[in-house]
Design a protein around this motif. Structure first.
Motif, short mmCIF file in Angstrom:
data_model
loop_
_atom_site.label_atom_id
_atom_site.label_comp_id
_atom_site.label_asym_id
_atom_site.label_seq_id
_atom_site.Cartn_x
_atom_site.Cartn_y
_atom_site.Cartn_z
N LYS A 1 10.42 -10.41 8.01
CA LYS A 1 11.11 -9.71 9.09
C LYS A 1 11.71 -8.40 8.61
N GLY A 2 11.00 -7.33 8.88
CA GLY A 2 11.57 -6.01 8.66
C GLY A 2 11.89 -5.68 7.22
N VAL A 3 10.93 -5.90 6.32
CA VAL A 3 11.18 -5.62 4.92
C VAL A 3 10.76 -4.18 4.58
N CYS A 4 11.64 -3.48 3.88
CA CYS A 4 11.36 -2.12 3.43
C CYS A 4 11.58 -2.04 1.93
N PHE A 5 10.67 -1.45 1.21
CA PHE A 5 10.95 -1.13 -0.19
C PHE A 5 9.90 -0.14 -0.67
N VAL A 6 10.22 0.49 -1.80
CA VAL A 6 9.27 1.38 -2.46
C VAL A 6 9.13 0.91 -3.90
N ALA A 7 7.88 0.62 -4.30
CA ALA A 7 7.63 0.24 -5.69
C ALA A 7 6.97 1.41 -6.38
N ARG A 8 7.35 1.61 -7.66
CA ARG A 8 6.85 2.78 -8.38
C ARG A 8 6.10 2.38 -9.63
#
Lengths: 312, 308
Positions: A66-73
């Motif tokens: 439900k509505g997951v946000c992330f940035v992996a680098r």
């Protein structure tokens, strides 16, 4: 650099019912001082739902993420933790492109590889043929898999036992490819692999112990090809202690090669040791995103007392 | 074990609720692509081509694994079609005596059985191509058409073994190799295209509705009896019990077309008089229609396979 900052938590305009769970802002609200490594996975307000047939001709809708946000680098090893059914594996599959998202998007660099080669293997065939088949299933060509066959076998340690020097120095740097000593000892790489008669590799896969087959599976998927993004679901829980160390070293190598590794594991020790960052999913929402030690500690606090992570 | 890399990303967590346009822009800026999107058709064909080694070896591995538990091992690949032929000969040749009016009944029957078995097995395999390999589909990323194509290739390999047995039997029954035997090659190639196309359609249908595979045996049995596998459609016309249009429709059904063409190629007494008009055009038309249509229709649902 015009990059937005690294992490955000649950979506601001997710449907109201889903946004109800407690969310926490990540730690260290310091502005970036150096250019961040390039992103490999960008998840933007991801919702995942699927239908499960209930066996009576009807279907049940499961809203798993439900509505997951992330940035992996690049260079990150990210652990996913959370209770059973919290959506970790579903999220991993969605990153791999194997599970469609209901709304939101997941952008990825290249094609993330889910370490899931088991499905391609056939128990009635020899370990040797399974290495070839698994490599081809992972997307290699015939010549690529024959070229890497010896590396894979050496990494699995099935042919000659694990290398003693590796066991003696578990914390050795990731620079040495573990395959090298074994490959050298074999003396010359045969273009067409053929396992020695006594070797486990000439036996059908179904005769392997679960630890042996887990080693072979991990070796095939992790050695097979360098991926920008590698996704591992509970793989480190199997195999003996020596092989787990070797797997961890391989993950470090992948990260050193500027890849990103995602790891789902129930053993929190594995997350602490292998990952520098962790995402905590609970009931499909992202509870916490930050350094692995802090997130694991908060999660353990939660499982012990039911306390939600402290807001910052 | 301690970490060997400085964690590069602890630096910059965000204030919550950044505008999402930033995320989209970030992804675009670094050339990231949306995960799991269906590639356009030309790219899909290229991906399939890149997977050709997997397609070939998956079929071979399946075949090897299939017989690995049997005492006689790979010998069954040859014995299965021969035993099938023996059963059909016993029932239709000896007990029911269908061979009245069909010269060279044994070569006629065996050609029909082997060619039909290829199509029937390809279609049956097609219904299980996705639904029977869900583990693979859910775990790995590859063009899903690899699976039905690979299984069709496996059946083609089996057909070649059957044909090798058939050639030996033909020689025993006094058919001698002639140039016309070469006509079997294009006939079987077209039949393979047709069967693969239909199996792609069935693969998509059965992936959505598993009940299709329960229905298949009945469809296939009806189709087999209607295609003149064990009897001659031509002799049906001679008896005059059915209007000409019905007989022509039976003769034009794709399976009958391919069976008749292979019989025409291999059995000397089976002459062009037994073939429907424009038979090669029919064979090419069915093959092109089924393969192109089946492939595109399968591709259109590419991203949905293996999802709950």
């Amino acid at each position: 650099m015009a990059d937005p900052d690294e992490t955000t938590t649950a979506a601001p305009n997710a449907p109201a019912t889903e946004a109800a769970g407690p969310t926490t802002a990540p730690t260290d609200p310091a502005p970036p001082t150096a250019p961040l490594p390039a992103p490999t996975v960008v998840a933007d307000r991801v919702h995942i739902a699927y239908t499960v047939p209930d066996g009576l001709g009807g279907n049940r809708r499961v809203h798993a993420v439900k509505g997951v946000c992330f940035v992996a680098r690049r260079g990150e090893a990210i652990g996913l933790i959370g209770s059973n059914g919290s959506g970790k594996s579903t999220l991993l599959k969605a990153i791999a492109g194997l599970q469609p998202v209901e709304s939101g998007t997941i952008h990825t660099q290249g094609r993330p590889a889910l370490l899931g080669v088991d499905a391609a293997l056939m128990g009635d065939l020899s370990g040797e043929r399974n290495v070839i088949l698994g490599g081809l299933a992972m997307g290699m060509t015939w010549s690529e898999i024959t070229a890497r066959y010896d590396d894979i076998v050496a990494f699995s340690g099935l042919e000659e036992g694990l290398d003693e020097d590796l066991d003696d120095h578990p914390a050795a740097g990731p620079a040495t490819p573990p395959a090298d000593p074994a490959a050298r000892r074999r003396g010359g790489l045969s273009p067409h692999p053929s396992a020695a008669p006594g070797s486990p590799l000439s036996r059908p896969l179904r005769t392997y112990s679960s630890g042996m087959s887990a080693r072979l599976r991990f070796a095939i998927s992790a050695t097979a090809r360098s991926h920008d993004v590698l996704l591992i679901d509970e793989a480190l829980a199997t195999g003996d202690a020596r092989f787990r160390r070797r797997s961890r070293r391989r993950i470090d190598e992948l990260r050193a090669a500027a890849g990103t590794v995602f790891l789902v594991a129930h053993a929190h020790a594995a997350i602490r040791e292998t990952c520098d960052r962790a995402l905590w999913l609970e009931a499909g929402t992202l509870r916490m995103d930050g350094p692995a030690d802090e997130v694991v500690a908060a999660y353990e606090e939660f499982t012990r007392t039911g306390a939600t992570p402290p807001s910052r | 074990m301690t970490l060997t890399l400085p964690p590069p990303t602890k630096a910059a967590p965000a204030p919550a609720a950044r505008p999402d346009e930033d995320l989209q822009a970030l992804a675009r800026h670094h050339g990231l692509t949306v995960s799991g999107a269906r590639p356009p058709l030309p790219a899909y064909v290229r991906e399939l081509w890149a997977r050709r080694d997997f397609i070939a070896s998956f079929a071979t591995a399946r075949l090897t694994a299939q017989y690995s538990q049997a005492r006689l091992g790979q010998l069954w690949q040859l014995m299965t079609p021969l035993l099938n032929a023996a059963v059909y000969y016993l029932i239709f040749g000896v007990l029911m005596d269908v061979q009245r009016g069909v010269p060279d009944y044994v070569p006629f029957l065996l050609t029909g059985v082997f060619v039909w078995t290829f199509t029937a097995n390809t279609l049956t395999a097609g219904t299980r191509a996705i639904s029977g390999n869900l583990g693979l589909v859910r775990a790995l990323h590859f063009p899903r058409a690899s699976l039905p194509l690979s299984l069709a290739l496996l059946q083609l390999q089996q057909l070649f073994l059957s044909l090798a047995a058939l050639v030996v039997i033909l020689l025993c029954f006094g058919e001698f190799p002639a140039w016309s035997w070469l006509l079997a090659v294009p006939a079987i190639a077209l039949q393979a295209l047709f069967s693969t196309g239909v199996s792609l359609v069935l693969a998509r249908l059965a992936a959505r509705t598993p009940d299709v595979s329960q229905l298949m045996p009945f469809v296939l049995r009806t189709w087999m009896y209607a295609s003149g596998v064990m009897w001659s459609i031509g002799s049906l016309a001679e008896r005059g019990r059915f209007p000409h249009a019905v007989v022509l429709a039976l003769q034009c059904n794709p399976v009958a077309v391919y069976i008749d063409l292979v019989r025409f190629a291999l059995v000397e007494s089976y002459t062009a008089a037994n073939l429907p008009p424009h038979v090669w055009a029919l064979a090419i038309g069915w093959a092109a229609l089924a393969f192109a249509g089946g492939f595109v229709w399968f591709w259109k649902a590419e991203e949905t396979y293996g999802r709950g």
